[in-house]
Design an enzyme around this catalytic site. Structure first.
Site, PDB file in Angstrom:
ATOM      1  CG  ASP A 189       2.260   3.261   4.457  1.00 16.89           C
ATOM      2  OD1 ASP A 189       3.281   3.864   4.095  1.00 16.89           O
ATOM      3  OD2 ASP A 189       1.260   3.109   3.745  1.00 16.89           O
ATOM      4  CG  ASP A 222       2.487  11.661  -3.361  1.00 21.87           C
ATOM      5  OD1 ASP A 222       3.410  10.870  -3.632  1.00 21.87           O
ATOM      6  OD2 ASP A 222       2.031  11.821  -2.208  1.00 21.87           O
TER       7      ASP A 222
END
Lengths: 252, 213
Positions: free
Chosen positions: A11, A130
């Site tokens: 990230d 997701d």
């Protein structure tokens, strides 16, 4: 034989790798290029860089970062985060990304998948999903890091994404993410059995046996994880040897 | 092979290697890989520079028929066929150097007689052997000076839906659904179906071997 892939995910915020749980208490931990190169040297098969920067300036930083990654990293890498138009993808691809990953933007505008596949080829387009399952095993696709439920259902959305030209599906189970209790193998196997494109499993990795399970029970083509690699809970060379000992084909 | 290959220290070398620029993707990644070997290559479509280069790399990601049409229109195709120096085709580059591709029924440059076909999984296997063939796979039966002995059985990175069939000029074999040509070689023409520029230290070694030809 085609090897199963191990993919560390980094990230990125404002050009720096961050570690954090659920976007709270985020720590900046240094240069993504250096960390990526370390993983590549340890035998990672691919890398994913996700931009979690919100600001416009941050985006420019990310493109510059992608250029630097492309110069230094000698394995394929995917970039994602905030890609909502063809021209965002174009910038990242010309900066040297091998694939781009789209998530919320594809849910909002499914035609984006068609446009990207048509313009850059399916192999460039990873559709990340997701999803969260309920007690009846109904899996709702979510956006914004799992915070917002949508009208879409996991299996039909994955199939639609494939039909529109996605090259791979990256499925994160929000039920399993962060638990370190293993991947969503049942749902992953169902995805693998219904899709003709590779499935990347994400969410739930806690130990090395979870990866054996995801490649056997979950029938996944690749396993992705972040924190267990960043915090050195699992070292990639150890993981690869362990997988090989357990009969999984890996690149050593 | 755990370490990155470096050629003769860190001094930057000018190489007279050119990378053919045309309407295909991912050309920069080849020049990035050469730069990691301290070699600067020029990306160019200039016929004179290509003809006079010491070595030529013909990379590419894309679709066969539109790319062949472009190569014919610009005359680049004819130039590639006529080259006498070492030439390295990569991925779509390899396929276009073959005689024919099933991808939109495309006659290609014909440097290699091998034909390019689409991967077709056995009935019932569509959800197991997926197309494209994407990821790391091992290469065997290596027969070319771009492959040194230690590379036998090593893993390299592939992304493709079409493959060159096994034939007289096969210089490396890979197995996916069928045994196919992971590399081809004929005289001064070398080609890899996989991406050496994305294949870690193994790929770097193959590029280095080509540079040192």
């Amino acid at each position: 034989m085609l090897a199963k892939r191990i993919i560390p995910c980094l990230d990125i915020r404002n050009g720096q790798t961050v570690k954090g749980v659920n976007f709270v208490d985020i720590q900046e931990v240094g240069d993504p290029v250096e960390l990526g190169a370390i993983y590549a040297g340890q035998g990672a098969d691919e890398l994913v860089f996700l931009d979690i920067t919100a600001s416009h300036e941050g985006r420019k930083t990310f493109v510059e970062l992608v250029k630097r990654i492309a110069r230094h990293i000698n394995i394929p890498f995917t970039v994602g985060g905030g890609i909502s138009e063809l021209k965002d993808a174009e910038k990242l691809l010309s900066a040297g990304a091998d694939k781009i990953s789209i998530n919320s933007s594809a849910v909002r505008n499914p035609k984006l998948i068609d446009d990207m596949a048509l313009n850059f080829g399916s192999q460039f387009v990873v559709v990340a999903i997701d999803a969260r399952g309920d007690e009846n095993d109904y899996w709702t696709v979510t956006v914004n890091g799992g915070r917002i439920p949508t009208e879409k259902e996991l299996f039909s959305w994955a199939k639609e994404a494939e039909g529109r030209g996605a090259g791979e599906i990256l499925f994160t189970s929000m039920n399993h993410d962060g638990t370190k209790k293993g991947f969503a193998n049942q749902q992953l196997a169902r995805l693998a059995d219904s899709l003709r494109i590779p499935v990347i499993a994400s969410g739930g990795a806690g130990n090395m046996s979870h990866f054996v399970d995801v490649f056997t029970l979950g029938k996944a083509d690749a396993g992705l994880a972040a924190s267990i690699f960043h915090y050195k809970e699992i070292m990639i060379p150890d993981l690869k040897s362990y997988l090989k000992e357990n009969g999984i084909v890996v690149r050593l | 092979m755990a370490t990155t290959t470096r050629i003769t220290g860190t001094r930057h070398r000018t190489s007279n290697i050119v990378i053919i620029k045309y309407n295909a993707g991912n050309i920069e990644s080849v020049s990035n890989a050469l730069r990691r070997l301290n070699v600067t290559a020029e990306i160019t479509a200039d016929p004179e520079k290509i003809i006079n280069a010491g070595k030529v790399i013909f990379p590419g990601v894309g679709e066969a028929s539109t790319t062949m049409a472009y190569l014919r229109k610009t005359g680049l195709g004819e130039i590639i066929v006529s080259l006498k120096q070492p030439v390295l085709g990569i991925c779509l580059g390899l396929q276009l150097m073959c005689s024919y591709s099933e991808e939109n029924d495309t006659p290609c440059l014909g440097i290699f007689e091998e034909k390019v076909k689409r991967f077709t999984p056995e009935p019932g296997q569509e959800y197991i052997t997926k197309v494209p063939h994407m990821g790391w796979n091992s290469i065997h039966n290596l027969k070319s000076s771009i492959f040194t002995k230690e590379l036998e059985g090593e893993y390299v990175y592939f992304v493709h839906s079409y493959y060159a069939a096994k034939g007289e000029h096969t210089a490396a074999l890979c197995n996916y659904i069928v045994p196919f040509s992971a590399a081809l070689q004929k005289d001064n023409f070398y080609a890899t179906q996989f991406h050496p520029e994305k294949s870690g230290p193994v790929g770097a070694k193959i590029l280095e071997n080509f540079i040192l030809l």
